[in-house]
Design an enzyme around this catalytic site. Structure first.
Site, short mmCIF file in Angstrom:
data_model
loop_
_atom_site.label_atom_id
_atom_site.label_comp_id
_atom_site.label_asym_id
_atom_site.label_seq_id
_atom_site.Cartn_x
_atom_site.Cartn_y
_atom_site.Cartn_z
N HIS A 1 -38.41 -29.91 -36.43
CA HIS A 1 -37.56 -28.76 -36.74
C HIS A 1 -36.47 -29.22 -37.70
CE1 HIS A 1 -39.48 -26.46 -33.60
NE2 HIS A 1 -39.06 -27.28 -32.65
N GLY B 1 -45.15 -26.50 -24.19
CA GLY B 1 -46.50 -26.97 -24.36
C GLY B 1 -46.69 -27.63 -25.72
N CYS C 1 -48.43 -31.85 -34.41
CA CYS C 1 -49.19 -31.22 -33.32
C CYS C 1 -50.34 -32.10 -32.85
CB CYS C 1 -49.69 -29.85 -33.74
SG CYS C 1 -48.37 -28.77 -34.34
#
Length: 217
Positions: free
Chosen positions: A79, A73, A170
């Site tokens: 990362h 999601g 995000c």
């Protein structure tokens, strides 16, 4: 209270390799409903991942860092080495949690971990993750398949934050990112992992943790 949470410490691991292994683990556990839950602790080489809701316009200037479309999601995130990633392979039905409750428990794990370093953090109801003074220090992204979770959380510990400026983290333009080192000073990465292990056992209601050996292939 469940008996034990198995935890694997896998070190630096390619994102796609870990992702495929998570899918395989989740699919195979359908054959045995008693499969114990596991958490995998990893770091990844530099990579951007786009969640299922990811939009191309949130990738600003990825440059030479690869971009992988994932089935978790959420939107786009980064990362890299120095970020502690925990993948939660949990039988959510067996735990008796809804997805929102699982997310809340994960956030509380991180809030309590940061508090153990003297860092005050909070969650936001409208933007999953954990924040320190409005800056994001940890991201969450899950997938539920056949009543079981995979993917998990990423805590910025001691890393290069520059790649976050190449995206809208995000999906939020201009979202400030931060990391534990900037608030707690020099820290041992392994100690952060140990504290996260303890918090996961506590907040997910396991009786204890066990260290699992061997790879994930």
């Amino acid at each position: 209270m469940l008996q034990a949470l198995g935890i694997r410490e896998l070190g630096l691991l390619d994102y796609e390799r870990s992702w495929l292994a998570m899918q395989r683990f989740t699919d195979e556990r359908k054959l045995d409903p008693d499969t114990p839950d596991e958490v995998w602790l990893v770091q990844h080489p530099p990579v951007f991942t786009q969640g299922q809701a990811g939009k191309a316009e949130h990738l600003l200037l990825p440059g030479d860092i690869p971009v992988i479309k994932s089935d978790r999601g959420g939107q786009v995130t980064y990362h890299g080495p120095g970020q502690l990633v925990a993948y939660l392979m949990l039988d959510v039905r067996r735990l008796g949690y809804g997805v929102r409750e699982l997310v809340t428990r994960m956030e509380q794990c991180l809030i309590d971990l940061l508090a153990s370093y003297g860092v005050s953090a909070a969650a936001k109801a409208d933007a999953p993750g954990v924040y320190v003074d409005g800056a994001k220090i940890a991201s969450l992204g899950l997938r539920i398949r056949n009543g079981c979770s995979f993917h998990g959380l990423a805590l910025n510990v001691d890393m290069d934050l520059e790649p976050f400026r190449r995206i809208n983290p995000c999906g939020y333009a201009g979202l400030a990112m931060t990391q534990l080192r900037d608030h707690a000073g020099p820290i041992e990465f392994a100690e952060v992992g140990a504290r996260l292990r303890a918090q996961l056992v506590k907040h997910l209601d396991y009786a204890e943790q066990t260290t699992l050996t061997g790879g994930i292939d």
